[in-house]
Enzyme design. Structure first.
Site, short mmCIF file in Angstrom:
data_model
loop_
_atom_site.label_atom_id
_atom_site.label_comp_id
_atom_site.label_asym_id
_atom_site.label_seq_id
_atom_site.Cartn_x
_atom_site.Cartn_y
_atom_site.Cartn_z
N ASP A 1 0.83 -1.20 0.00
CA ASP A 1 0.00 0.00 0.00
C ASP A 1 0.87 1.25 0.00
O ASP A 1 2.02 1.23 0.45
CB ASP A 1 -0.89 0.05 1.25
CG ASP A 1 -1.89 -1.09 1.31
OD1 ASP A 1 -2.13 -1.72 0.27
OD2 ASP A 1 -2.41 -1.33 2.41
N TYR B 1 5.35 -9.81 7.54
CA TYR B 1 5.09 -8.38 7.71
C TYR B 1 5.23 -8.02 9.19
O TYR B 1 4.98 -8.86 10.06
CB TYR B 1 3.67 -8.01 7.27
CG TYR B 1 3.46 -7.89 5.79
CD1 TYR B 1 3.56 -6.67 5.14
CD2 TYR B 1 3.13 -9.01 5.02
CE1 TYR B 1 3.34 -6.55 3.77
CE2 TYR B 1 2.92 -8.91 3.65
CZ TYR B 1 3.01 -7.67 3.04
OH TYR B 1 2.80 -7.57 1.68
#
Length: 246
Positions: A50, A104
């Site tokens: 993103d 992540y």
């Protein structure tokens, strides 16, 4: 010849990830340099983060006949706020999205009740339909989160997510849900509409079980990392002074 290249970037310095996403997207920045040196006109990315999300271990595929060390040196010298640090020569074409594991991390500053938060996050482990915790596109929303753990770095908590693949906004939606103190995520009958900010999220690594990467000494070509660390520490002290803590 086909190569995988591992690289990192400060997501806050770019206008998004995909090519065409603003004047300074991550893919456009890479392709622009590769094209200007006649190396390649295209890459294939393993993960599209993103806007605002950073990476330490993203991967892209490149086909080139150039010496890969020369390619790595050019990329490191020509692109600010990125670093390219390892590569793997492939026997043949491999889709970089066909990885074994992604990791992540989401960073929390001065957080209290970490055990309570981790208990809420543990409800997301395993295979679930994450339709209510992502932005739905044409991909299957059934995913598996293999593990969620945390570590501590100074006053920061680092929440680590492990899974083969994630869908759009999945981790940020999960973090927003857990930070709001919610329970029983899969009892929801409608989409959870909040997502956590992108800046604390980083793609730590992408792992391929059958591929070995060779390290490249990118610091010979780029010295900005040390400068940026010093600048970040300076800004941190400035804000501590603003708060009367220093």
């Amino acid at each position: 010849m086909y190569y995988f290249i591992k690289y990192g970037y400060d997501g806050a310095k770019f206008t998004g990830f995909q090519r065409g996403n603003g004047v300074n997207s991550i893919e456009d920045s890479i392709i622009r340099v590769l094209s200007s040196y006649g190396i390649s006109t295209d890459i294939e990315s393993a993960a599209r983060t993103d806007r605002g999300v950073s990476a330490r271990g993203n991967v892209f595929l490149i086909e080139t006949g150039r010496n890969i060390k020369d390619v790595m040196g050019i990329l490191n010298a020509r692109i600010e706020n990125m670093f390219f640090y390892s590569y793997a020569l492939l026997d043949d074409y491999i889709n970089p999205r066909h990885n074994s594991m992604k990791e992540y991390s989401y960073i929390l500053a001065d957080y209290e009740n970490i055990d309570e938060l981790m208990a809420k996050l543990s409800e997301f482990k395993g295979q679930h339909d994450f339709r209510n915790f992502c932005t739905v596109d044409n991909r299957n929303t059934v995913r598996t989160i293999d593990n969620i753990s945390y570590s501590k770095f100074g006053r920061l908590y680092i929440i680590n997510f492990y899974g083969k693949s994630f869908v759009w906004h999945q981790i940020r939606s999960i973090m927003a849900f857990a930070l709001a103190g919610n329970k029983n995520p899969f009892s929801l009958t409608a989409k959870f509409t909040y997502i956590a900010p992108p800046e604390p999220l980083i793609l730590r690594d992408i792992i391929y079980d059958s591929i070995t990467f060779t390290n490249f000494d990118y610091m010979k070509h780029k010295r900005y990392m040390k400068r940026n660390i010093e600048m970040a520490r300076t800004r941190y002290v400035i804000y501590e002074i603003f708060n009367g803590n220093a």
